[in-house]
Design a protein around this motif. Structure first.
Motif, PDB file in Angstrom:
ATOM      1  N   THR A 178     -18.522  30.230  47.350  1.00 55.70           N
ATOM      2  CA  THR A 178     -19.226  31.342  46.612  1.00 55.70           C
ATOM      3  C   THR A 178     -18.381  32.415  45.867  1.00 55.70           C
ATOM      4  O   THR A 178     -18.680  33.322  45.061  1.00 55.70           O
ATOM      5  CB  THR A 178     -20.054  32.253  47.710  1.00 55.70           C
ATOM      6  N   TRP A 179     -16.862  32.269  46.131  1.00 54.26           N
ATOM      7  CA  TRP A 179     -16.070  33.148  45.372  1.00 54.26           C
ATOM      8  C   TRP A 179     -15.629  32.375  44.056  1.00 54.26           C
ATOM      9  O   TRP A 179     -14.607  31.656  43.842  1.00 54.26           O
ATOM     10  CB  TRP A 179     -14.720  33.338  46.211  1.00 54.26           C
ATOM     11  N   ASN A 180     -16.678  32.294  43.155  1.00 55.32           N
ATOM     12  CA  ASN A 180     -16.679  31.488  41.951  1.00 55.32           C
ATOM     13  C   ASN A 180     -16.416  32.117  40.616  1.00 55.32           C
ATOM     14  O   ASN A 180     -16.643  31.458  39.520  1.00 55.32           O
ATOM     15  CB  ASN A 180     -18.024  30.572  41.887  1.00 55.32           C
ATOM     16  N   SER A 181     -15.857  33.568  40.740  1.00 51.58           N
ATOM     17  CA  SER A 181     -15.605  33.937  39.665  1.00 51.58           C
ATOM     18  C   SER A 181     -14.060  34.405  39.450  1.00 51.58           C
ATOM     19  O   SER A 181     -13.400  33.605  39.220  1.00 51.58           O
ATOM     20  CB  SER A 181     -16.621  35.320  39.388  1.00 51.58           C
ATOM     21  N   TRP A 182     -13.810  35.492  39.799  1.00 51.90           N
ATOM     22  CA  TRP A 182     -12.220  36.095  39.964  1.00 51.90           C
ATOM     23  C   TRP A 182     -11.832  35.782  41.206  1.00 51.90           C
ATOM     24  O   TRP A 182     -12.548  35.691  42.042  1.00 51.90           O
ATOM     25  CB  TRP A 182     -12.315  37.653  39.634  1.00 51.90           C
ATOM     26  N   TYR A 183     -10.397  35.517  41.039  1.00 53.63           N
ATOM     27  CA  TYR A 183      -9.754  35.161  42.512  1.00 53.63           C
ATOM     28  C   TYR A 183      -8.417  35.811  42.149  1.00 53.63           C
ATOM     29  O   TYR A 183      -7.801  35.353  41.074  1.00 53.63           O
ATOM     30  CB  TYR A 183      -9.819  33.621  42.815  1.00 53.63           C
ATOM     31  N   ALA A 184      -7.768  36.496  43.129  1.00 55.75           N
ATOM     32  CA  ALA A 184      -6.470  36.960  42.838  1.00 55.75           C
ATOM     33  C   ALA A 184      -5.601  37.034  44.252  1.00 55.75           C
ATOM     34  O   ALA A 184      -6.046  37.350  45.267  1.00 55.75           O
ATOM     35  CB  ALA A 184      -6.251  38.280  42.291  1.00 55.75           C
ATOM     36  N   THR A 185      -4.421  36.403  44.227  1.00 56.04           N
ATOM     37  CA  THR A 185      -3.379  36.430  45.402  1.00 56.04           C
ATOM     38  C   THR A 185      -2.689  37.883  45.176  1.00 56.04           C
ATOM     39  O   THR A 185      -2.317  37.849  44.191  1.00 56.04           O
ATOM     40  CB  THR A 185      -2.443  35.452  45.428  1.00 56.04           C
ATOM     41  N   GLY A 186      -2.581  38.544  46.000  1.00 60.39           N
ATOM     42  CA  GLY A 186      -1.777  39.892  46.233  1.00 60.39           C
ATOM     43  C   GLY A 186      -2.269  40.634  44.831  1.00 60.39           C
ATOM     44  O   GLY A 186      -3.402  41.294  45.032  1.00 60.39           O
ATOM     45  N   PRO A 187      -1.260  41.103  43.984  1.00 65.58           N
ATOM     46  CA  PRO A 187      -0.104  40.371  43.891  1.00 65.58           C
ATOM     47  C   PRO A 187       1.009  41.388  44.447  1.00 65.58           C
ATOM     48  O   PRO A 187       1.248  42.576  43.843  1.00 65.58           O
ATOM     49  CB  PRO A 187       0.135  40.510  42.284  1.00 65.58           C
ATOM     50  N   VAL A 188       1.399  41.193  45.607  1.00 67.82           N
ATOM     51  CA  VAL A 188       2.472  41.940  46.355  1.00 67.82           C
ATOM     52  C   VAL A 188       2.952  40.798  47.525  1.00 67.82           C
ATOM     53  O   VAL A 188       2.249  40.014  47.821  1.00 67.82           O
ATOM     54  CB  VAL A 188       1.860  43.216  46.906  1.00 67.82           C
ATOM     55  N   HIS A 189       3.997  41.332  48.172  1.00 65.70           N
ATOM     56  CA  HIS A 189       4.608  40.351  49.183  1.00 65.70           C
ATOM     57  C   HIS A 189       3.521  40.438  50.222  1.00 65.70           C
ATOM     58  O   HIS A 189       2.751  41.466  50.723  1.00 65.70           O
ATOM     59  CB  HIS A 189       5.930  40.832  49.798  1.00 65.70           C
ATOM     60  N   GLY A 190       3.434  39.067  50.965  1.00 67.46           N
ATOM     61  CA  GLY A 190       2.589  39.070  52.484  1.00 67.46           C
ATOM     62  C   GLY A 190       3.465  39.307  53.411  1.00 67.46           C
ATOM     63  O   GLY A 190       4.800  39.846  53.336  1.00 67.46           O
ATOM     64  N   ILE A 191       3.134  39.470  54.754  1.00 65.34           N
ATOM     65  CA  ILE A 191       3.710  39.909  55.909  1.00 65.34           C
ATOM     66  C   ILE A 191       3.804  38.758  56.754  1.00 65.34           C
ATOM     67  O   ILE A 191       2.929  37.879  56.877  1.00 65.34           O
ATOM     68  CB  ILE A 191       3.448  41.038  56.485  1.00 65.34           C
ATOM     69  N   GLN A 192       4.707  38.584  57.818  1.00 66.48           N
ATOM     70  CA  GLN A 192       4.682  37.921  58.972  1.00 66.48           C
ATOM     71  C   GLN A 192       4.472  38.667  60.267  1.00 66.48           C
ATOM     72  O   GLN A 192       5.442  39.681  60.216  1.00 66.48           O
ATOM     73  CB  GLN A 192       5.739  36.767  59.252  1.00 66.48           C
ATOM     74  N   LEU A 193       3.589  38.586  61.067  1.00 74.19           N
ATOM     75  CA  LEU A 193       3.300  39.225  62.139  1.00 74.19           C
ATOM     76  C   LEU A 193       4.497  39.207  63.086  1.00 74.19           C
ATOM     77  O   LEU A 193       4.843  38.165  63.417  1.00 74.19           O
ATOM     78  CB  LEU A 193       1.879  39.301  62.903  1.00 74.19           C
ATOM     79  N   ALA A 194       4.997  40.305  63.841  1.00 75.00           N
ATOM     80  CA  ALA A 194       6.023  40.283  64.742  1.00 75.00           C
ATOM     81  C   ALA A 194       5.780  40.746  66.061  1.00 75.00           C
ATOM     82  O   ALA A 194       6.656  40.639  66.856  1.00 75.00           O
ATOM     83  CB  ALA A 194       7.145  41.230  64.144  1.00 75.00           C
ATOM     84  N   ARG A 195       4.584  41.398  66.219  1.00 67.96           N
ATOM     85  CA  ARG A 195       4.123  41.886  67.762  1.00 67.96           C
ATOM     86  C   ARG A 195       2.824  41.282  68.260  1.00 67.96           C
ATOM     87  O   ARG A 195       1.949  40.810  67.494  1.00 67.96           O
ATOM     88  CB  ARG A 195       4.084  43.406  67.458  1.00 67.96           C
ATOM     89  N   GLY A 196       3.071  41.168  69.512  1.00 60.47           N
ATOM     90  CA  GLY A 196       1.514  40.929  70.215  1.00 60.47           C
ATOM     91  C   GLY A 196       1.374  39.311  70.222  1.00 60.47           C
ATOM     92  O   GLY A 196       2.123  38.585  69.768  1.00 60.47           O
ATOM     93  N   ARG A 197       0.087  39.237  70.448  1.00 60.16           N
ATOM     94  CA  ARG A 197      -0.254  37.634  70.763  1.00 60.16           C
ATOM     95  C   ARG A 197      -0.259  36.738  69.262  1.00 60.16           C
ATOM     96  O   ARG A 197      -0.393  35.710  69.181  1.00 60.16           O
ATOM     97  CB  ARG A 197      -1.691  37.517  71.203  1.00 60.16           C
ATOM     98  N   TYR A 198      -0.355  37.749  68.185  1.00 54.83           N
ATOM     99  CA  TYR A 198      -0.466  36.820  66.821  1.00 54.83           C
ATOM    100  C   TYR A 198       0.998  36.702  66.184  1.00 54.83           C
ATOM    101  O   TYR A 198       1.015  36.549  65.137  1.00 54.83           O
ATOM    102  CB  TYR A 198      -1.430  37.456  65.859  1.00 54.83           C
ATOM    103  N   ALA A 199       1.976  37.081  66.913  1.00 53.14           N
ATOM    104  CA  ALA A 199       3.301  37.164  66.380  1.00 53.14           C
ATOM    105  C   ALA A 199       3.619  35.818  65.754  1.00 53.14           C
ATOM    106  O   ALA A 199       3.291  34.625  66.290  1.00 53.14           O
ATOM    107  CB  ALA A 199       4.326  37.455  67.354  1.00 53.14           C
ATOM    108  N   GLY A 200       4.311  35.731  64.666  1.00 53.93           N
ATOM    109  CA  GLY A 200       4.405  34.500  63.832  1.00 53.93           C
ATOM    110  C   GLY A 200       3.515  34.128  62.749  1.00 53.93           C
ATOM    111  O   GLY A 200       3.761  33.371  61.923  1.00 53.93           O
TER     112      GLY A 200
END
Length: 620
Positions: A178-200
């Motif tokens: 359904t995302w069938n028109s515009w789509y954009a990544t970022g534009p900026v750096h992503g992150i890797q989580l470092a804390r808690g149960r979702y680290a990595g």
């Protein structure tokens, strides 16, 4: 393998590398400490120094596990348009951003658009992943035809950004049907989580639109996550906003930037584009590592910025936001801090100015324990002139400041207003008044929901005294600024021999109208005068000393779509300040009668703001 065009560009660019790294002027206030400057910057990408490109835009930067800085940009071949022949290009620095290698082509558009670089580093493996979006290119400078055929792709590097894998299409994993028109990544750096149960976990921000066959019917802001180092991705937290048949919508969060807070939650800050909610910045939080948002995005009316992409970076004791500070136009790149996880942000008078030039998109990376790298669009003539890289240490930033002095606001349940720049008490019409020096003195009200007047009738009233013969003399400013933002203001224009009031209103998706009223005299005789601006029954009227002097017809909302501030003695963007004294400022969300206006002692208990302006209380 790079194409022959890419190899040629890389070879030619190496010749120009030294010229491309010319130093730029240091901002006022920058200091040196020991051998290493606390602030330095240079031009990194510029069309006349990087052969084969007409324009560079959309910066993104990350630091690898080996300590190398990777600076990405869109290399636009034909012109500066968003949907032309565009490559994703890269420069590398192995010495913390002091010097840079030649331009590399990471993804060649070959006539199409390859853009929106969104890199993220897996600290466990060292792999650098680069999300990006593709669409069919144009030969003119127009935008992508709606519905736009944008699709996400991913590349990676296992050798510190020297070589890159072939791109793979991520549509099946990260782009619902359904995302069938515009789509954009970022534009900026992503992150890797470092804390808690979702680290990595790796987390990237995206935004998209839905096309229903006749129009764009919804906007989406989302996070895409990977728990296996980028081998597989899925859509996590999603916030969708419907678009009405007339084209209006409350919010359109886009170009989102992320930071992991000390408690492991993820702060998501986005550009707000043309929604009816007030503000050009909007925020949401994820409490579960990016799987969902705790609540919908909330606009930040008093975080002044133009409509533009900005970037977050987490430091040990604060969050940083790189973003132009002008609420109307892309200029004055600024670093603002938050000391409470993004719940509140420095106002522009507390931020650190990087440049007063035109400036646009930006990204940041931590270089060392207390050093930050800022990659941003800037230029003396246009924000798209070049992409600059700045290095600064944390102690170069404006020191954290205590609370400002205040003056009471006697409207019901209103907090006190901030007194800026050293405005001082003086004799007023009734008791005291405040004197402004025309340099940096002002009174600013904290945002609260009662202040925006919307489509209501209203009356604004104040006493003023001044003798200035030139310059813009702002008395009261409510709302946004510029020709395209709803607003209400009253100011003296002594060089033109007048006092002028103006409102800009918006109805529906696009209708914007402005009306102004003015007098035949500037009233700059050094005596106290009573000015009143009233909207009632679709008419705007300016009164001076109880007499109606000018009228105009206008209706519509004076507070939507834009940043919102209330200032006494200052333009919203801080480019003009009042020289003189102001007393007894009141605003009602109703139209007073002529008789009430003539009676300067009219009750103020039903006001949305009431500043007696009779004292300054020093901060504690």
């Amino acid at each position: 393998m790079p194409s022959s065009r890419a190899r040629l560009r890389s070879t030619l660019t190496a010749v120009f590398t030294a010229a491309a790294l010319l130093a730029l002027p240091t901002p006022a206030g920058a200091r040196s400490s020991g051998a290493a400057p606390e602030f330095e910057q240079q031009i990194l990408f510029k069309a006349d120094r990087d052969p084969g490109y007409a324009c560079f835009r959309i910066p993104a930067v990350v630091r690898t596990t080996a300590g190398t800085l990777l600076a990405f940009a869109e290399g636009r071949v034909l012109n500066c348009g968003d949907a032309t022949d565009i490559d994703i290009v890269l420069k590398r620095s192995t010495d913390g951003g002091r010097t840079w290698g030649p331009l590399q082509v990471v993804s060649e558009g070959a006539g199409d658009t390859h853009g929106n670089p969104a890199p993220v580093v897996d600290r466990e493996t060292g792999r650098i992943l680069l999300a990006e979006t593709y669409n069919t290119g144009r030969t003119d400078s127009g935008s992508c035809t709606v519905p736009c055929d944008r699709t996400p792709h991913l590349q990676y590097s296992d050798d510190d950004g020297v070589t890159w894998s072939a791109p793979r299409d991520l549509s099946a994993e990260a782009m619902p049907s359904t995302w069938n028109s515009w789509y954009a990544t970022g534009p900026v750096h992503g992150i890797q989580l470092a804390r808690g149960r979702y680290a990595g976990r790796l987390v990237l921000g995206v935004n998209a639109e839905t096309w229903d066959g006749t129009q764009v019917s919804a906007n989406h802001a989302a996070l895409v996550v990977s728990d296996d180092g980028g081998e597989h991705w899925r859509v996590g937290a999603t916030d969708s906003w419907p678009i009405a048949a007339d084209g209006t919508f409350r919010q359109k969060p886009s170009e989102v930037t992320l930071a992991e807070r000390a408690d492991g939650t993820v702060l998501v800050s986005g550009r707000e584009q043309d929604g009816t909610d007030l503000g050009h910045r909007t925020q949401a939080v994820s409490l579960d590592g990016g799987d969902s948002f705790a609540s919908p995005f909330t606009a930040l009316p008093d975080l002044y910025a133009p409509q533009v992409q900005c970037a977050l970076l987490d430091l040990a004791d604060r969050l940083l936001l790189s973003c132009p500070g002008d609420p109307d136009r892309r200029r004055t790149m600024m670093i603002r801090s938050s000391y409470d996880g993004g719940r509140t942000w420095d106002s522009v008078d507390r931020g650190t100015v990087v440049t007063t030039d035109w400036s646009g998109y930006s990204d940041m990376a931590a270089i060392g324990q207390d050093t930050v790298g800022l990659l941003y669009e800037g230029g003396a003539v246009d924000a798209r002139d070049e992409i600059r890289f700045a290095r600064f240490t944390e102690d170069w930033l404006t020191p954290r400041r205590g609370a400002d002095p205040t003056t009471p606001d006697r409207a019901p349940l209103a907090p006190e207003a901030a007194v800026l720049g050293g405005a001082r008490e003086t004799t007023g019409v009734h008791d005291g008044a405040l004197e402004f020096d025309g340099v940096d003195d002002a009174v600013r009200l904290p945002y609260r929901a009662e202040l925006p007047l919307g489509a209501k009738d209203f009356t604004a009233s104040l006493w003023f005294r001044y003798t200035a013969v030139g310059g813009e003399q702002p008395l009261l400013w409510m709302g946004g600024i510029g020709t395209g933002q709803p607003q209400v203001w009253l100011r003296g224009e002594p060089a033109s021999g007048r006092l002028r009031g103006l409102i800009t209103v918006r109805d529906g998706a696009t209708a914007l109208r402005t009306a102004s009223v003015s007098t035949d005299g500037a009233y700059n005789d050094g005596r106290w005068h009573h000015a009143t601006l009233r909207r009632g029954g679709g008419r705007l009227t300016l009164f001076v000393d109880g007499t109606a002097l000018s009228t105009a017809d206008v209706s519509g909302s004076v507070s939507r779509n834009s940043p919102f501030g209330v200032h006494i003695g200052q333009r919203m963007d801080g480019r003009a300040f009042f020289t003189g004294a102001v007393d007894d400022v009141r605003v009602w969300d109703r139209a007073l009668t002529d008789e009430e206006i003539a009676d300067a002692s009219t009750s103020a208990w039903d006001t949305v703001l009431w500043l007696p302006m009779d004292r300054v209380d020093e901060s504690r």
